[in-house]
Design a protein around this motif. Sequence first.
Motif, PDB file in Angstrom:
ATOM      1  N   GLY A 660       0.837  -1.198   0.000  1.00  0.00           N
ATOM      2  CA  GLY A 660       0.000   0.000   0.000  1.00  0.00           C
ATOM      3  C   GLY A 660       0.868   1.243   0.000  1.00  0.00           C
ATOM      4  N   ASP A 661       0.235   2.387   0.000  1.00  0.00           N
ATOM      5  CA  ASP A 661       0.967   3.663   0.021  1.00  0.00           C
ATOM      6  C   ASP A 661       1.797   3.744   1.302  1.00  0.00           C
ATOM      7  OD1 ASP A 661       1.846   6.266  -0.061  1.00  0.00           O
ATOM      8  OD2 ASP A 661      -0.048   7.066  -0.764  1.00  0.00           O
ATOM      9  N   ASP A 662       3.091   4.136   1.146  1.00  0.00           N
ATOM     10  CA  ASP A 662       3.945   4.236   2.343  1.00  0.00           C
ATOM     11  C   ASP A 662       3.733   5.532   3.107  1.00  0.00           C
ATOM     12  OD1 ASP A 662       5.143   6.174   0.828  1.00  0.00           O
ATOM     13  OD2 ASP A 662       7.058   5.162   0.606  1.00  0.00           O
ATOM     14  N   ASN A 663       2.885   6.437   2.588  1.00  0.00           N
ATOM     15  CA  ASN A 663       2.546   7.694   3.271  1.00  0.00           C
ATOM     16  C   ASN A 663       3.794   8.478   3.663  1.00  0.00           C
ATOM     17  OD1 ASN A 663      -0.297   7.435   3.113  1.00  0.00           O
ATOM     18  ND2 ASN A 663      -0.271   5.987   4.804  1.00  0.00           N
ATOM     19  N   ASN A 664       4.721   8.577   2.687  1.00  0.00           N
ATOM     20  CA  ASN A 664       5.916   9.421   2.793  1.00  0.00           C
ATOM     21  C   ASN A 664       6.936   8.937   3.799  1.00  0.00           C
ATOM     22  OD1 ASN A 664       4.879  11.259   0.867  1.00  0.00           O
ATOM     23  ND2 ASN A 664       3.676  12.261   2.456  1.00  0.00           N
ATOM     24  N   SER A 665       6.804   7.737   4.291  1.00  0.00           N
ATOM     25  CA  SER A 665       7.831   7.147   5.161  1.00  0.00           C
ATOM     26  C   SER A 665       8.101   5.742   4.636  1.00  0.00           C
ATOM     27  CB  SER A 665       7.352   7.092   6.615  1.00  0.00           C
ATOM     28  OG  SER A 665       8.351   6.510   7.443  1.00  0.00           O
ATOM     29  N   PRO A 666       9.299   5.500   4.101  1.00  0.00           N
ATOM     30  CA  PRO A 666       9.557   4.230   3.414  1.00  0.00           C
ATOM     31  C   PRO A 666       9.253   3.018   4.304  1.00  0.00           C
ATOM     32  CG  PRO A 666      11.359   5.761   3.055  1.00  0.00           C
ATOM     33  CD  PRO A 666      10.468   6.381   4.092  1.00  0.00           C
ATOM     34  N   ILE A 667       8.693   2.008   3.677  1.00  0.00           N
ATOM     35  CA  ILE A 667       8.385   0.764   4.391  1.00  0.00           C
ATOM     36  C   ILE A 667       9.687   0.043   4.684  1.00  0.00           C
ATOM     37  CG2 ILE A 667       7.228  -1.469   4.214  1.00  0.00           C
ATOM     38  CD1 ILE A 667       5.127  -0.121   2.450  1.00  0.00           C
ATOM     39  N   THR A 668       9.902  -0.303   5.946  1.00  0.00           N
ATOM     40  CA  THR A 668      11.137  -0.959   6.360  1.00  0.00           C
ATOM     41  C   THR A 668      11.016  -2.482   6.363  1.00  0.00           C
ATOM     42  OG1 THR A 668      10.472  -0.730   8.694  1.00  0.00           O
ATOM     43  CG2 THR A 668      11.846   1.021   7.732  1.00  0.00           C
ATOM     44  N   LYS A 669       9.829  -2.980   6.628  1.00  0.00           N
ATOM     45  CA  LYS A 669       9.663  -4.436   6.624  1.00  0.00           C
ATOM     46  C   LYS A 669       8.190  -4.780   6.525  1.00  0.00           C
ATOM     47  CE  LYS A 669       9.518  -4.935  11.701  1.00  0.00           C
ATOM     48  NZ  LYS A 669      10.127  -5.593  12.871  1.00  0.00           N
ATOM     49  N   PHE A 670       7.954  -6.060   6.206  1.00  0.00           N
ATOM     50  CA  PHE A 670       6.606  -6.612   6.189  1.00  0.00           C
ATOM     51  C   PHE A 670       6.553  -7.759   7.199  1.00  0.00           C
ATOM     52  CE2 PHE A 670       7.004  -4.818   1.908  1.00  0.00           C
ATOM     53  CZ  PHE A 670       5.839  -4.077   1.831  1.00  0.00           C
ATOM     54  N   ILE A 671       5.471  -7.811   7.958  1.00  0.00           N
ATOM     55  CA  ILE A 671       5.259  -8.881   8.935  1.00  0.00           C
ATOM     56  C   ILE A 671       4.156  -9.788   8.391  1.00  0.00           C
ATOM     57  CG2 ILE A 671       4.569  -9.438  11.290  1.00  0.00           C
ATOM     58  CD1 ILE A 671       5.589  -6.679  12.122  1.00  0.00           C
ATOM     59  N   ILE A 672       4.486 -11.075   8.300  1.00  0.00           N
ATOM     60  CA  ILE A 672       3.538 -12.058   7.773  1.00  0.00           C
ATOM     61  C   ILE A 672       3.009 -12.881   8.946  1.00  0.00           C
ATOM     62  CG2 ILE A 672       3.220 -13.972   6.166  1.00  0.00           C
ATOM     63  CD1 ILE A 672       5.681 -12.893   4.653  1.00  0.00           C
ATOM     64  N   GLU A 673       1.688 -12.992   9.048  1.00  0.00           N
ATOM     65  CA  GLU A 673       1.051 -13.767  10.105  1.00  0.00           C
ATOM     66  C   GLU A 673       0.134 -14.813   9.466  1.00  0.00           C
ATOM     67  OE1 GLU A 673       0.395 -10.775  13.780  1.00  0.00           O
ATOM     68  OE2 GLU A 673      -0.657 -10.205  11.948  1.00  0.00           O
ATOM     69  N   TYR A 674      -0.162 -15.848  10.255  1.00  0.00           N
ATOM     70  CA  TYR A 674      -1.060 -16.887   9.743  1.00  0.00           C
ATOM     71  C   TYR A 674      -2.126 -17.190  10.788  1.00  0.00           C
ATOM     72  CZ  TYR A 674       1.217 -20.306  12.803  1.00  0.00           C
ATOM     73  OH  TYR A 674       1.691 -20.987  13.894  1.00  0.00           O
ATOM     74  N   GLU A 675      -3.234 -17.712  10.310  1.00  0.00           N
ATOM     75  CA  GLU A 675      -4.325 -18.178  11.160  1.00  0.00           C
ATOM     76  C   GLU A 675      -4.585 -19.645  10.823  1.00  0.00           C
ATOM     77  OE1 GLU A 675      -9.047 -17.154  12.007  1.00  0.00           O
ATOM     78  OE2 GLU A 675      -8.141 -16.785  10.041  1.00  0.00           O
ATOM     79  N   ASP A 676      -4.724 -20.464  11.873  1.00  0.00           N
ATOM     80  CA  ASP A 676      -5.057 -21.885  11.692  1.00  0.00           C
ATOM     81  C   ASP A 676      -6.542 -22.036  11.995  1.00  0.00           C
ATOM     82  OD1 ASP A 676      -5.319 -24.584  11.626  1.00  0.00           O
ATOM     83  OD2 ASP A 676      -3.916 -25.021  13.255  1.00  0.00           O
ATOM     84  N   THR A 677      -7.336 -22.158  10.952  1.00  0.00           N
ATOM     85  CA  THR A 677      -8.787 -22.192  11.136  1.00  0.00           C
ATOM     86  C   THR A 677      -9.281 -23.552  11.621  1.00  0.00           C
ATOM     87  OG1 THR A 677      -9.060 -22.734   8.794  1.00  0.00           O
ATOM     88  CG2 THR A 677      -9.131 -20.406   9.401  1.00  0.00           C
ATOM     89  N   ILE A 678      -8.403 -24.541  11.763  1.00  0.00           N
ATOM     90  CA  ILE A 678      -8.795 -25.846  12.323  1.00  0.00           C
ATOM     91  C   ILE A 678      -8.629 -25.839  13.836  1.00  0.00           C
ATOM     92  CG2 ILE A 678      -8.246 -28.311  12.405  1.00  0.00           C
ATOM     93  CD1 ILE A 678      -7.501 -28.196   9.516  1.00  0.00           C
ATOM     94  N   HIS A 679      -7.478 -25.373  14.292  1.00  0.00           N
ATOM     95  CA  HIS A 679      -7.153 -25.513  15.714  1.00  0.00           C
ATOM     96  C   HIS A 679      -7.378 -24.231  16.513  1.00  0.00           C
ATOM     97  CE1 HIS A 679      -4.523 -28.407  13.451  1.00  0.00           C
ATOM     98  NE2 HIS A 679      -5.069 -29.238  14.324  1.00  0.00           N
ATOM     99  N   GLU A 680      -7.131 -23.045  15.910  1.00  0.00           N
ATOM    100  CA  GLU A 680      -7.205 -21.791  16.667  1.00  0.00           C
ATOM    101  C   GLU A 680      -7.834 -20.712  15.781  1.00  0.00           C
ATOM    102  OE1 GLU A 680      -3.390 -21.971  19.625  1.00  0.00           O
ATOM    103  OE2 GLU A 680      -3.006 -21.540  17.511  1.00  0.00           O
ATOM    104  N   VAL A 681      -9.109 -20.779  15.622  1.00  0.00           N
ATOM    105  CA  VAL A 681      -9.806 -19.821  14.770  1.00  0.00           C
ATOM    106  C   VAL A 681      -9.737 -18.430  15.413  1.00  0.00           C
ATOM    107  CG1 VAL A 681     -12.013 -19.212  13.724  1.00  0.00           C
ATOM    108  CG2 VAL A 681     -11.322 -21.620  13.907  1.00  0.00           C
ATOM    109  N   GLY A 682      -9.392 -17.440  14.600  1.00  0.00           N
ATOM    110  CA  GLY A 682      -9.353 -16.061  15.075  1.00  0.00           C
ATOM    111  C   GLY A 682      -8.072 -15.665  15.759  1.00  0.00           C
TER     112      GLY A 682
END
Length: 1192
Positions: A660-682
């Motif tokens: 997305g737009d960095d809003n004038n401050s360069p993006i330093t990193k991306f954080i990737i998260e996951y959800e397990d909809t079998i064992h821990e929904v939400g």
Amino acid sequence: MQLKIMPKKKRLSAGKVPLILFLCQMISALEVPLDQKLLEDLVQPPTITQQSPKDYIIDPRENIVIQCEAKGKPPPSFSWTRNGTHFDIDKDPLVTMKPGSGTLIINIMSEGKAETYEGVYQCTARNERGAAISNNIVIRPSRSPLWTKEKLEPMILQNGQPLVLPCRPPIGLPPAIIFWMDNSFQRLPQSERVSQGLNGDLYFSNVLPEDTREDYICYARFNHTQTIQQKQPISVKVISVDELNDTLAANLSDTEFYSARSSRERPPTFLTPEGNASHKEELRGNVLSLECIAEGLPTPIIYWIKEDGTLPINRTFYRNFKKTLQITHVSEADSGNYQCIAKNPLGAIHHTISVTVKAAPYWIVAPQNLVLSPGEDGSLICRANGNPKPRISWLTNGVPVEIAPDDPSRKIDGDTIIFSNVQERSSAVYQCNASNEYGYLLANAFVNVLAEPPRILTSANTLYQVIANSPALLDCAFFGSPLPTIEWFKGAKGRALHEDIYVLHENGTLEIPVAQKDSTGTYTCVARNKLGMAKNEVHLEIKDPTRIIKQPEYAIVQRGSTVSFECKVKHDHTLIPTVMWLKDNGELPNDERFTVDKDHLAVTDVDDGDAGTYTCVANTTLDKVSASAVLSVVDVPNPPIDLELTNQLDKSVQLSWTPGDDNNSPITKFIIEYEDTIHEVGLWHHQAEVPGTQTTAQLMLSPYVNYSFRVTAVNNIGQSLPSKASEQYFTKAAEPDTNPTAVEGLGSEPDNLVITWKPLNGFESNGPGLQYKVSWRQKDGDDEWTSVLVANVSKYIVSGTPTFVPYLIKVQALNNVGFAPEPAEVMGHSGEDLPMVAPGNVQVNVVNNTLAEVHWDPVPLKSIRGHLQGYRIYYWKIQSSSRRDKRHIEKKILTFQGSKTHGMLPGLEPFSHYALNVRVVNGKGEGPASPDRVFHTPEGVPSAPSSLKIVNPSLDSLTLEWDPPSHPNGILTEYTLKYQPINSTHELGPLLDLKIPANKTSWILKNLNFSTRYKFYFYAHTSAGPGSHLTEEAVTTMDAGKMAMASRQVDIATQGWFIGLMCAVALLILILLIVCFIRRNKGGKYPVKEKEDAHADPEIQPMKEDDGTFGEYSDAEDHKPLKKGSRTPSDRTVKKEDSDDSLVDYGEGVNGQFNEDGSFIGQYSGKKEKEPAEGNESSEAPSPVNAMNSFV
């Protein structure tokens, strides 16, 4: 020939010549300033100021207005010629001349026709000094003729053939604007295939069936008359070859075919221009338009080049789908050969257009008006160019110079007229005519001979205000003929300015290049010529410059926050500045979020549109300064979008996204998260982090998880909101990768083993049917492993085990797919039981009267039946050696961890009997106690006596009464009493001591001085030494004589003045008591309040003879106040505080703590006051000298 030299300015050297402007009449003509009053006074030949254009096309529906305006002094009269002969306007009732003007108005709206007044008109403006003439004005009415009637046959064409629809508009004045439309007045679409030529015809490179229509209509718009003429519609029908043959066979003969060519593809040929070459002529300054339109199938593309040159970049434009080349502001340099190339896949052709640029006459040097003084010389120059070169001819007052009256001061030399020794009769208006076949130029220039004394045109007493260190320009606009000389003076009696810091301009202006504060003053300008002199005073003030002393600063703010820019201005106190703020060099937005106060600009709730450059501009009437700062609006990034899963494998997948737009401050990193909809929904878990420059990630996956991913962007401001979740990706089940952790084996009872572990979570199960295989066996035996399978638990109890036996334990995970890797073995123990054996050989070594050391032998390990925690000592006091009364027995406990076999018992009471035993401790509890061992502690020093009272004071004696120490810590042997007097200046006298038998509880102290305060120190002794002491003070009574004097003073004390005096003394005493109390709390002085508390009877307290106040002295080393134990209560009984030893800080558990070697942590010691010593060595009763030194 006379030259006209016009230097910009002259600089005068210091000390050589006066600062004078010499305008030499021999080399420079006069220029008449545009001063209204001067112009009203000076005689001047006519000058044409406004006239109609040379080619004047009129609207025949409106009156004809032919303009001719002129100025002169006296005002000129006007006359006209028509077609070279005089035009008598008085004979034509339709023609009038505007009053005060030469403009003609021909009224053709009521009657008459415009064609009647066609012709060439010329205006002449004349006064006593000469005559000026206008251009030849050609009057023509506009025309918008109709198309001639014609019968247009329908056009039938084969698909793919070329077509030209002729327009041939009627010739109008001015030429019509051509365009093609249909019956609905909609413009016909044009393209590379279909386009309109410069001549108005509509060209088809090839026709298509959709070109069939019956309303191809050419329109001609005549802007001058605001009329549009329409041609008859043209019908076009495009058919196939078969349809065309059938139609022609039925209606036409073979010789009347419109076209019988095939519709097959063909190379290009030009529809216009014809042939391989053509010629084009254009006038300088016009727009050169070259056109090439080609037919062919497929539709040809047109290219343009210039032979032996390049097309001018900034003046070249392509029109009509590159079929027309236009070059603006054409000049002779644009002459040459231009080539257009038509190309399609079947071939290419080219056409060369030879361009010649001609030029109507244009000025190089136009003649200028000449103002001379009698006897001066001058010249008129008229130089023009053109192609072909124009011919120059001169006229005088509208008459060719050849037939004009002779003037001896005039000489004509081609394009120049030279004047010498002119006189007033030499004044005239000269016309220069430059003409060739493409046009002409006509210019009027007068020669005006004037004799005028100097005039200064600048207003008198003009005030000039200039900023320091800036140039100052003092005006002295002047006129005179001959041209005056100019001098400048400073001050009322100043001399002509000679310093080279001044610069004098030819127009009379005095310039001070760098004006300073001392430049302030009055300056006088003097103008002289042979006809007279004029002068004028002006005033100069120098102001301090406006400065921005606090500039706005670069700011980076987050969206939604508030930013403030500061701009502090310092200015001259006589100037009023105005401060305004600009955004990006424009006005601030009209938004209530922007607020401006005296020195600040504040922007609240900042958004992205507020970013930019903000400028503070400070204006005064004299100067302007500005300062700028850039505002950058930043924010957390916008969430990533367009998440996509690719390369989907069993245990990995590639995730990609769009930032997305960095809003004038360069993006330093991306954080990737996951959800397990079998064992821990939400519930979202951290998966990975990647740099801000990366938009893909290879993710490692676990089996049997239904993954959804989301990505969050991070910059220096913070984290974005998470992206929308990706599509779900379900991985296949597999056997568990890991086994349970934190496996332990501990017994809760002597005959069981409790096995516990941390179970796997659903994510770690790797598949359905998660279970645990629990296995155990004795460590020191040859038993086989015993195993059970359990599920949904994290504990298993093995019953019937021997007491405290080591076991090997392992817990393995498994699911429906298979087993996890072989688990590691863990050692545990079955349950513990109480120890069976007591420690033996317990020995006690008394170290001193408060400390003892205990030793014992360790018990056998097997008898412990558990984990050895340590050894525990129980000890208690049996009875005191000096007392026979039974006391409540309170046992104390000290625990020593590990396998230690000795320890220290601190905090014992001296001269006491103790008993103790030792027990071993494991995780279950304590074992049996060892036999009690008895020991006793030696004598110690006693505590202070319990109380000390001083009673029955007399002139020379005091009685002391006391109670024995509450803790004698041995057998008392004697008491020691030390005392010393205190004089009226609070100095301590010599210290005396006295030994008193131990069986005494009172003592009469005799041979004391009357009316004297004494300080007493009292303590008891055992064989171990003296104990801590108590202190007390007392005063002997006054003698009888003084008592009689006091009796005689009773009558005085009843007097009012004495009562008032005593009240004042009491107030002073109260103030002194407060001061002493404060100083006592701070330390250093013996507190009077404490003495007052110690002596309840105020009548026996001595007063100083001089002021009647109580005495004050120091009683302790380093000016410390008396210790707590020496304070005397109101009943004059000294109480000793309890000082029993405590074991809070020793041993372990609830009772105390020891070091590993059993030594007590810290030192056990009782605090007491130091014993008084003789002279300077006494810490409690210092010598009189020390007391004096301590007194403040």
